[in-house]
Design a protein around this motif. Structure first.
Motif, PDB file in Angstrom:
ATOM      1  N   GLU A  83      -4.945  -2.062   1.625  1.00 45.47           N
ATOM      2  CA  GLU A  83      -4.870  -1.217   2.820  1.00 45.47           C
ATOM      3  C   GLU A  83      -3.793  -1.716   3.780  1.00 45.47           C
ATOM      4  O   GLU A  83      -3.050  -0.912   4.360  1.00 45.47           O
ATOM      5  CB  GLU A  83      -6.231  -1.187   3.521  1.00 45.47           C
ATOM      6  N   ASN A  84      -3.700  -3.029   3.936  1.00 46.06           N
ATOM      7  CA  ASN A  84      -2.643  -3.581   4.783  1.00 46.06           C
ATOM      8  C   ASN A  84      -1.264  -3.191   4.256  1.00 46.06           C
ATOM      9  O   ASN A  84      -0.402  -2.712   5.002  1.00 46.06           O
ATOM     10  CB  ASN A  84      -2.755  -5.111   4.844  1.00 46.06           C
ATOM     11  N   LEU A  85      -1.061  -3.389   2.970  1.00 49.45           N
ATOM     12  CA  LEU A  85       0.248  -3.091   2.391  1.00 49.45           C
ATOM     13  C   LEU A  85       0.565  -1.600   2.473  1.00 49.45           C
ATOM     14  O   LEU A  85       1.691  -1.219   2.818  1.00 49.45           O
ATOM     15  CB  LEU A  85       0.297  -3.574   0.946  1.00 49.45           C
ATOM     16  N   ARG A  86      -0.420  -0.773   2.174  1.00 55.08           N
ATOM     17  CA  ARG A  86      -0.190   0.675   2.233  1.00 55.08           C
ATOM     18  C   ARG A  86       0.208   1.101   3.635  1.00 55.08           C
ATOM     19  O   ARG A  86       1.153   1.884   3.827  1.00 55.08           O
ATOM     20  CB  ARG A  86      -1.446   1.416   1.792  1.00 55.08           C
ATOM     21  N   TYR A  87      -0.469   0.579   4.638  1.00 59.01           N
ATOM     22  CA  TYR A  87      -0.171   0.947   6.028  1.00 59.01           C
ATOM     23  C   TYR A  87       1.250   0.538   6.413  1.00 59.01           C
ATOM     24  O   TYR A  87       2.026   1.348   6.929  1.00 59.01           O
ATOM     25  CB  TYR A  87      -1.187   0.286   6.964  1.00 59.01           C
ATOM     26  N   ASP A 108       0.594  -8.545  -7.998  1.00 57.66           N
ATOM     27  CA  ASP A 108       0.693  -9.303  -9.252  1.00 57.66           C
ATOM     28  C   ASP A 108       1.803 -10.352  -9.148  1.00 57.66           C
ATOM     29  O   ASP A 108       1.636 -11.493  -9.586  1.00 57.66           O
ATOM     30  CB  ASP A 108       1.014  -8.363 -10.424  1.00 57.66           C
ATOM     31  N   GLN A 109       2.923  -9.949  -8.556  1.00 61.21           N
ATOM     32  CA  GLN A 109       4.078 -10.845  -8.485  1.00 61.21           C
ATOM     33  C   GLN A 109       3.787 -12.088  -7.647  1.00 61.21           C
ATOM     34  O   GLN A 109       4.307 -13.168  -7.925  1.00 61.21           O
ATOM     35  CB  GLN A 109       5.295 -10.103  -7.931  1.00 61.21           C
ATOM     36  N   VAL A 110       2.935 -11.933  -6.616  1.00 60.62           N
ATOM     37  CA  VAL A 110       2.597 -13.095  -5.776  1.00 60.62           C
ATOM     38  C   VAL A 110       1.317 -13.778  -6.239  1.00 60.62           C
ATOM     39  O   VAL A 110       0.838 -14.711  -5.605  1.00 60.62           O
ATOM     40  CB  VAL A 110       2.474 -12.693  -4.286  1.00 60.62           C
ATOM     41  N   SER A 111       0.761 -13.291  -7.356  1.00 63.43           N
ATOM     42  CA  SER A 111      -0.428 -13.902  -7.981  1.00 63.43           C
ATOM     43  C   SER A 111      -1.655 -13.883  -7.083  1.00 63.43           C
ATOM     44  O   SER A 111      -2.438 -14.852  -7.050  1.00 63.43           O
ATOM     45  CB  SER A 111      -0.124 -15.347  -8.422  1.00 63.43           C
ATOM     46  N   LEU A 112      -1.844 -12.787  -6.343  1.00 68.56           N
ATOM     47  CA  LEU A 112      -3.098 -12.639  -5.598  1.00 68.56           C
ATOM     48  C   LEU A 112      -4.166 -12.162  -6.575  1.00 68.56           C
ATOM     49  O   LEU A 112      -3.984 -11.135  -7.244  1.00 68.56           O
ATOM     50  CB  LEU A 112      -2.950 -11.627  -4.462  1.00 68.56           C
ATOM     51  N   PRO A 113      -5.288 -12.888  -6.696  1.00 70.31           N
ATOM     52  CA  PRO A 113      -6.312 -12.504  -7.679  1.00 70.31           C
ATOM     53  C   PRO A 113      -6.783 -11.066  -7.505  1.00 70.31           C
ATOM     54  O   PRO A 113      -6.946 -10.584  -6.379  1.00 70.31           O
ATOM     55  CB  PRO A 113      -7.447 -13.503  -7.401  1.00 70.31           C
ATOM     56  N   ALA A 114      -6.997 -10.380  -8.626  1.00 65.48           N
ATOM     57  CA  ALA A 114      -7.394  -8.966  -8.588  1.00 65.48           C
ATOM     58  C   ALA A 114      -8.687  -8.769  -7.810  1.00 65.48           C
ATOM     59  O   ALA A 114      -8.838  -7.781  -7.080  1.00 65.48           O
ATOM     60  CB  ALA A 114      -7.529  -8.431 -10.013  1.00 65.48           C
ATOM     61  N   GLU A 115      -9.619  -9.717  -7.950  1.00 66.72           N
ATOM     62  CA  GLU A 115     -10.918  -9.550  -7.281  1.00 66.72           C
ATOM     63  C   GLU A 115     -10.817  -9.697  -5.768  1.00 66.72           C
ATOM     64  O   GLU A 115     -11.738  -9.307  -5.031  1.00 66.72           O
ATOM     65  CB  GLU A 115     -11.931 -10.551  -7.830  1.00 66.72           C
ATOM     66  N   ALA A 116      -9.732 -10.252  -5.270  1.00 67.03           N
ATOM     67  CA  ALA A 116      -9.572 -10.438  -3.819  1.00 67.03           C
ATOM     68  C   ALA A 116      -8.926  -9.244  -3.129  1.00 67.03           C
ATOM     69  O   ALA A 116      -8.973  -9.135  -1.909  1.00 67.03           O
ATOM     70  CB  ALA A 116      -8.729 -11.682  -3.548  1.00 67.03           C
ATOM     71  N   ARG A 117      -8.342  -8.357  -3.879  1.00 71.96           N
ATOM     72  CA  ARG A 117      -7.497  -7.321  -3.291  1.00 71.96           C
ATOM     73  C   ARG A 117      -8.265  -6.269  -2.508  1.00 71.96           C
ATOM     74  O   ARG A 117      -7.698  -5.602  -1.643  1.00 71.96           O
ATOM     75  CB  ARG A 117      -6.651  -6.661  -4.382  1.00 71.96           C
ATOM     76  N   SER A 118      -9.543  -6.106  -2.794  1.00 75.04           N
ATOM     77  CA  SER A 118     -10.354  -5.129  -2.068  1.00 75.04           C
ATOM     78  C   SER A 118     -11.238  -5.787  -1.010  1.00 75.04           C
ATOM     79  O   SER A 118     -12.101  -5.133  -0.427  1.00 75.04           O
ATOM     80  CB  SER A 118     -11.219  -4.322  -3.042  1.00 75.04           C
ATOM     81  N   ARG A 119     -10.998  -7.082  -0.753  1.00 73.37           N
ATOM     82  CA  ARG A 119     -11.737  -7.785   0.294  1.00 73.37           C
ATOM     83  C   ARG A 119     -10.947  -7.776   1.589  1.00 73.37           C
ATOM     84  O   ARG A 119      -9.715  -7.836   1.596  1.00 73.37           O
ATOM     85  CB  ARG A 119     -12.001  -9.248  -0.106  1.00 73.37           C
ATOM     86  N   ARG A 120     -11.665  -7.724   2.709  1.00 72.93           N
ATOM     87  CA  ARG A 120     -11.003  -7.758   4.012  1.00 72.93           C
ATOM     88  C   ARG A 120     -10.308  -9.102   4.220  1.00 72.93           C
ATOM     89  O   ARG A 120     -10.809 -10.143   3.821  1.00 72.93           O
ATOM     90  CB  ARG A 120     -12.018  -7.521   5.132  1.00 72.93           C
ATOM     91  N   LEU A 121      -9.179  -9.049   4.906  1.00 73.24           N
ATOM     92  CA  LEU A 121      -8.386 -10.259   5.096  1.00 73.24           C
ATOM     93  C   LEU A 121      -9.061 -11.272   6.005  1.00 73.24           C
ATOM     94  O   LEU A 121      -8.663 -12.442   6.014  1.00 73.24           O
ATOM     95  CB  LEU A 121      -6.999  -9.903   5.645  1.00 73.24           C
ATOM     96  N   GLN A 122     -10.074 -10.871   6.769  1.00 74.29           N
ATOM     97  CA  GLN A 122     -10.752 -11.819   7.644  1.00 74.29           C
ATOM     98  C   GLN A 122     -11.440 -12.918   6.831  1.00 74.29           C
ATOM     99  O   GLN A 122     -11.703 -14.004   7.352  1.00 74.29           O
ATOM    100  CB  GLN A 122     -11.766 -11.107   8.534  1.00 74.29           C
ATOM    101  N   GLY A 123     -11.672 -12.669   5.538  1.00 71.87           N
ATOM    102  CA  GLY A 123     -12.271 -13.679   4.677  1.00 71.87           C
ATOM    103  C   GLY A 123     -11.261 -14.433   3.833  1.00 71.87           C
ATOM    104  O   GLY A 123     -11.640 -15.254   2.995  1.00 71.87           O
TER     105      GLY A 123
END
Length: 241
Positions: free
Chosen positions: A98-102, A121-136
């Protein structure tokens, strides 16, 4: 033939509140390299970045981005670079996608789910983290999202302001590997830091900044890293002077 510099400071003098902060510094950063601007607090590191972004007037000298004088066309200069501050300005109540889309929609570039996931993928952010809020998120994970945003914007120049401050050793190593990979892919990267060891791990060249002056430069020998002890001795001697 040497590559044309993407970033260039030429005899740069900058004042803030009537005080000289940069005193005639000159350096250049080409595509495919990491330039580490090393110095202690008050050395002028962040002022240098702010000048490249057109936020500060130049008393004399020039700053160029892709051959353009920054203050002659500040909009074009800012469009050509991605700036990563010490604390990335992302929305904690939104998840990574959501952050990136905005932000990419604001920039008018590809905001498709495919493009966003490719950048993550290029920055190796785990797939399971991508739908979590950034506050965590940890700071290292937020930095990865900020780098993904720079990749989506398609800029060839990155300005990094103390990017590893507050990261744990593993996250620092991961971040340096990411930065090194981006440079090897052709990006020009200017990283300001006070971390001697970190600068030597990732930079092709290091400029030692003290009191607004570039007092020494160090270059990595072919296929090697810059010697940490050499830079540390110079940094410590200058700091004690």
């Amino acid at each position: 033939m040497a590559a044309e510099p993407r970033l260039q400071a030429e005899q740069l003098h900058v004042q803030r509140a009537g005080k000289q902060v940069l005193a005639g510094i000159s350096f250049a950063v080409a595509g495919g390299e990491v330039y580490g601007l090393l110095g202690g607090n008050g050395a002028g590191k962040s002022t240098t970045l702010a000048t490249f972004l057109g936020f500060l007037p130049v008393a004399s000298g020039r700053v160029r981005v892709d051959g353009r004088d920054v203050h002659a066309d500040v909009v074009a200069a800012r469009r050509a670079v991605a700036y990563l501050p010490e604390a990335a300005a992302l929305y904690p109540h939104l998840d990574a996608r959501e952050n990136l889309r905005y932000f990419v929609q604001l920039a008018g570039v590809d905001s498709s789910a495919t493009a966003i996931d490719a950048a993550l993928d290029q920055v190796s952010l785990p797939a399971e983290a991508r739908s979590r809020r950034l506050q965590g998120y940890s700071k290292g994970m937020r930095q990865k999202v900020a780098i993904a945003l720079a990749l989506l914007r398609g800029t060839g120049i990155l300005l990094l302001d103390e990017p590893t401050s507050g990261l744990d050793p593993l996250a620092i190593d991961e971040f340096h590997a990411l930065v090194r990979g981006l440079a090897d892919a052709g990006k020009a990267i200017l990283m300001v830091t006070h971390d001697v060891y970190g600068a030597c791990q990732v930079a092709d060249r290091i400029g030692l900044l003290r009191g607004g002056q570039l007092v020494a430069e160090f270059a990595a020998p072919a296929g090697q890293r810059i010697d940490t002890e050499t830079v540390h001795r110079a940094f410590s001697a200058r700091a004690a002077a």
